[in-house]
Design a protein around this motif. Structure first.
Motif, PDB file in Angstrom:
ATOM      1  N   SER A 500       0.814  -1.220   0.000  1.00 30.67           N
ATOM      2  CA  SER A 500       0.000   0.000   0.000  1.00 30.67           C
ATOM      3  C   SER A 500       0.844   1.265   0.000  1.00 30.67           C
ATOM      4  O   SER A 500       0.310   2.371  -0.203  1.00 30.67           O
ATOM      5  N   LEU A 501       2.156   1.135   0.243  1.00 29.61           N
ATOM      6  CA  LEU A 501       3.043   2.292   0.244  1.00 29.61           C
ATOM      7  C   LEU A 501       3.721   2.391  -1.111  1.00 29.61           C
ATOM      8  O   LEU A 501       4.603   1.612  -1.455  1.00 29.61           O
ATOM      9  N   GLY A 502       3.260   3.343  -1.897  1.00 30.03           N
ATOM     10  CA  GLY A 502       3.778   3.556  -3.232  1.00 30.03           C
ATOM     11  C   GLY A 502       3.413   4.953  -3.685  1.00 30.03           C
ATOM     12  O   GLY A 502       3.403   5.904  -2.895  1.00 30.03           O
ATOM     13  N   ILE A 503       3.092   5.080  -4.952  1.00 23.73           N
ATOM     14  CA  ILE A 503       2.725   6.376  -5.526  1.00 23.73           C
ATOM     15  C   ILE A 503       1.270   6.319  -5.977  1.00 23.73           C
ATOM     16  O   ILE A 503       0.855   5.372  -6.650  1.00 23.73           O
ATOM     17  N   SER A 504       0.484   7.316  -5.610  1.00 28.84           N
ATOM     18  CA  SER A 504      -0.924   7.374  -6.010  1.00 28.84           C
ATOM     19  C   SER A 504      -1.021   7.893  -7.439  1.00 28.84           C
ATOM     20  O   SER A 504      -0.501   8.965  -7.774  1.00 28.84           O
ATOM     21  N   LEU A 505      -1.690   7.099  -8.284  1.00 30.89           N
ATOM     22  CA  LEU A 505      -1.853   7.472  -9.691  1.00 30.89           C
ATOM     23  C   LEU A 505      -3.103   6.800 -10.238  1.00 30.89           C
ATOM     24  O   LEU A 505      -3.238   5.568 -10.134  1.00 30.89           O
ATOM     25  N   GLY A 506      -4.020   7.573 -10.785  1.00 31.92           N
ATOM     26  CA  GLY A 506      -5.208   7.020 -11.423  1.00 31.92           C
ATOM     27  C   GLY A 506      -6.069   6.190 -10.492  1.00 31.92           C
ATOM     28  O   GLY A 506      -6.685   5.218 -10.937  1.00 31.92           O
ATOM     29  N   GLY A 507      -6.094   6.553  -9.218  1.00 35.31           N
ATOM     30  CA  GLY A 507      -6.905   5.800  -8.262  1.00 35.31           C
ATOM     31  C   GLY A 507      -6.259   4.505  -7.802  1.00 35.31           C
ATOM     32  O   GLY A 507      -6.908   3.707  -7.117  1.00 35.31           O
ATOM     33  N   SER A 508      -4.997   4.296  -8.140  1.00 34.31           N
ATOM     34  CA  SER A 508      -4.270   3.082  -7.749  1.00 34.31           C
ATOM     35  C   SER A 508      -2.979   3.462  -7.028  1.00 34.31           C
ATOM     36  O   SER A 508      -2.525   4.602  -7.097  1.00 34.31           O
ATOM     37  N   THR A 509      -2.405   2.486  -6.338  1.00 38.02           N
ATOM     38  CA  THR A 509      -1.072   2.645  -5.757  1.00 38.02           C
ATOM     39  C   THR A 509      -0.082   1.940  -6.659  1.00 38.02           C
ATOM     40  O   THR A 509      -0.079   0.710  -6.758  1.00 38.02           O
ATOM     41  N   VAL A 510       0.754   2.702  -7.355  1.00 35.10           N
ATOM     42  CA  VAL A 510       1.690   2.145  -8.325  1.00 35.10           C
ATOM     43  C   VAL A 510       3.095   2.199  -7.748  1.00 35.10           C
ATOM     44  O   VAL A 510       3.381   2.976  -6.837  1.00 35.10           O
ATOM     45  N   PRO A 511       4.010   1.374  -8.275  1.00 34.08           N
ATOM     46  CA  PRO A 511       5.378   1.373  -7.755  1.00 34.08           C
ATOM     47  C   PRO A 511       6.169   2.591  -8.187  1.00 34.08           C
ATOM     48  O   PRO A 511       5.868   3.232  -9.203  1.00 34.08           O
ATOM     49  N   GLY A 512       7.220   2.919  -7.391  1.00 36.63           N
ATOM     50  CA  GLY A 512       8.089   4.041  -7.689  1.00 36.63           C
ATOM     51  C   GLY A 512       9.516   3.613  -7.919  1.00 36.63           C
ATOM     52  O   GLY A 512       9.860   2.424  -7.863  1.00 36.63           O
ATOM     53  N   ARG A 513      10.374   4.610  -8.130  1.00 39.37           N
ATOM     54  CA  ARG A 513      11.757   4.314  -8.501  1.00 39.37           C
ATOM     55  C   ARG A 513      12.706   4.208  -7.318  1.00 39.37           C
ATOM     56  O   ARG A 513      13.806   3.668  -7.475  1.00 39.37           O
TER      57      ARG A 513
END
Length: 590
Positions: A500-513
């Motif tokens: 659940s700890l990631g980047i918020s994008l388009g209503g989802s939690t997506v991975p980061g760099r």
């Protein structure tokens, strides 16, 4: 593989005893005579006496007669002296008294241990073929300070004396001299000077070299399956570690249910020891099913099939189906047993479907890998082609493909794998892809994880964990999610939902760099194989380091050191999320 009995000679001198016991009446001899034992002892020997004296044991039995108690009191001096002698105290003063004026009767045992005896001199004599190996003898004497448990000046203890003799003999048996034996051992006590002189005579026997390898028990698998795991050669000097490592490597193969490795030691020259490997083959096919629950991915069911002799070459075919609430996976592969080079190779293909934190991902993978294990280090090289389709909650779709190369290095340097108390585990990974070579984007990733165990006191342990990673790329949308980062959940930041700890994008939690996670945990034994734990985790994911903000989770947990490994349950609160979460784990997280 070789057993040796180590004899010990300890001289124990008479102690001074004062006993006040009247002879029992004949009519009372068969009547149960309950009593309470009260021990007063110097130098914290109360527990030793309470645990080992017959006088204490019979008190708990409550079946002793007065006549039996009288005999116990008569022999208590000898018993106490023998026990204290094992701790280096050879002149104790013992006072035993029976008080029958109260019910139950009271036996008072007062023990004054006196002064301990210390090691004054150590004499280790080598004989046999080792006499011709002056360099080896010199090294044994130089290493004695490191391996000897009773250095000069230390208090004599029987357990340390036995350990020192065992180590001295093992130093010969473990290399070149497997037929070594101890022919004399003596601990000479001077009670007036409070000193102990130690001496042992060791006969090395002949020096042995390896003979031919003899294999028995094979019926379905080729002999090279065993020979490819042998790292020593005929004619080399005998080393017990070689045989132990070979037995461990073969036992870890799925092809065998039982492995025995031993040598024949001829008594006459030439002293060439043939190596004998006896195996019991495992069933060719194995089907496994399972049901379970994970706090990360929910209820799950699994099915797997394995066949051990594909193409009659001992190739291992394996396939599995795993169905979980948030993730489903299907995989198949072929593992080629270890080559003479020491590496194991594998080809595989898999499909995974997951829907976690409103990010739905379909992954198709195929690849080859090359791995090796030596001492406490694992190495893996992998070449993998992956096609992925990920869909955000708002309907946005990404479909990257990549041909990646990866190198992984893992070192496990802990005192024990099932429940470590000291040492560390380090994992380092690196890899990436090049645009245009079956890849939509050029990227590179570096990742590291370290776990350090600090023993506190006799049984407690402090655990520190640090995890860092970064993916270098211009366009993150064309990088597969496996090469980016999300965190949260058990084994990462507890108190938060899985990934659940990631980047918020388009209503989802997506991975980061970029990724950074740290953890501090204190474990304290509470009852038998149960431990209590308190912990704090802090970590998070971002697209760049300047935007990184960590989240904190704190909580308590319980650990059970079961026969199959560590099983844990944690209750954690996510500070920023203002929520409680329960996490189950199995096994030690490396």
């Amino acid at each position: 593989m070789f057993a040796r009995s180590l004899c010990a000679l300890t001289l124990v001198f008479p102690a001074v005893v004062y006993a006040d016991v009247e002879a029992p009446a004949e009519a009372e001899q068969n009547v149960q005579f309950p009593y309470v034992l009260k021990i007063t002892a110097t130098d914290n020997f109360h527990d030793l006496l309470e645990k080992n004296l017959d006088l204490a044991r019979w008190q708990r039995e409550r079946r002793v007669t007065r006549e039996q108690l009288a005999r116990l009191l008569d022999s208590v001096t000898e018993s106490v002296s023998g026990l204290l002698a094992t701790e280096g105290y050879f002149s104790p003063v013992v006072n035993a008294k029976l008080d029958e004026s109260v019910q139950p009767a009271v036996v008072s045992l007062d023990v004054k241990a006196g002064e301990p005896s210390r090691v004054r001199d150590i004499d280790v004599n080598y004989m046999g073929a080792i006499d011709e190996d002056e360099v080896r003898v010199q090294r044994l004497f130089e290493r004695r300070e490191q391996t000897w448990s009773l250095p000069v000046g230390s208090i004599f203890k029987q357990s340390a004396w036995n350990d020192s003799k065992r180590r001295a003999l093992s130093s010969l048996i473990n290399r070149r001299y497997p037929a070594a034996k101890m022919i004399r051992s003596e601990a000479s006590v001077d009670p007036q000077a409070l000193t102990v002189d130690l001496s042992i005579d060791l006969d090395s026997g002949p020096a042995y070299t390896y003979g031919p390898l003899e294999v028995s028990g094979l019926s379905r698998f080729p002999e090279k399956l065993i020979r490819n795991n042998v790292e020593f050669h005929e004619g080399e000097e005998y080393r017990r570690k070689d045989l132990v490592d070979l037995q461990t490597d073969l036992q870890n193969l799925p092809h065998f249910s039982l492995v025995l490795v031993d040598v024949d030691l001829p008594e006459n020259p030439p002293f060439i020891a043939p190596v004998k490997v006896t195996v019991q083959e495992a069933p060719l096919s194995k089907i496994s099913t399972g049901l379970g629950y994970s706090t990360n991915t929910g209820v799950r069911g699994s099915f797997s099939y394995r066949y051990l002799n594909l193409m009659d070459r001992a190739w291992v075919f394996d396939s599995s189906l795993r169905l979980e609430q948030k993730e489903q996976a299907l995989s198949a592969g072929i593992t080629f047993p270890r080559f003479a080079s020491g590496y194991e190779h594998r080809v595989y293909a898999s499909y995974t479907r997951e829907d976690i934190q409103s990010l739905a991902i379909d992954k198709w993978k195929t690849g080859v890998s090359r791995s090796s294990t030596s001492e406490n280090i694992d190495r893996l090289i992998r070449l993998e082609y992956q096609i992925e389709r990920s869909e955000l909650n708002d309907g946005t779709v990404f479909d990257p493909q990549s041909l990646t190369a990866k190198y992984q290095w893992v070192r496990r340097n802990v005192d024990r794998l099932r429940n470590p108390r000291s040492g560390n585990v380090i994992t380092l990974e690196g890899g990436g892809a090049i645009k245009g070579v079956l890849s939509d984007e050029t990227f590179a990733q570096l990742y590291g994880r370290g776990v350090q165990y600090f023993p506190i006191g006799k049984k407690s342990v402090f655990v520190g964990r640090l995890e860092l990673g970064q993916t270098f790329t211009k366009d993150v949308t064309n990088v597969p999610t496996d090469w980016l980062f999300r965190t949260g959940g058990s084994s990462s930041v507890r108190g938060y939902d899985y990934q659940s700890l990631g980047i918020s994008l388009g209503g989802s939690t997506v991975p980061g760099r970029v990724l950074a996670v740290s953890s501090l945990e204190y474990q304290q034994p509470v009852y038998k194989d149960w431990l209590g734990a308190v912990f704090v985790d802090h970590g998070g994911v971002a697209d760049e380091w300047k935007d990184w903000e960590g989240s904190t989770g704190v909580g308590v947990g319980a650990r059970w050191v079961s026969p199959v490994g560590m099983i844990g349950i944690d209750v954690a609160r996510g500070i920023e999320a203002k929520q409680f979460r329960v996490h189950f784990t199995m096994g030690v997280t490396f």
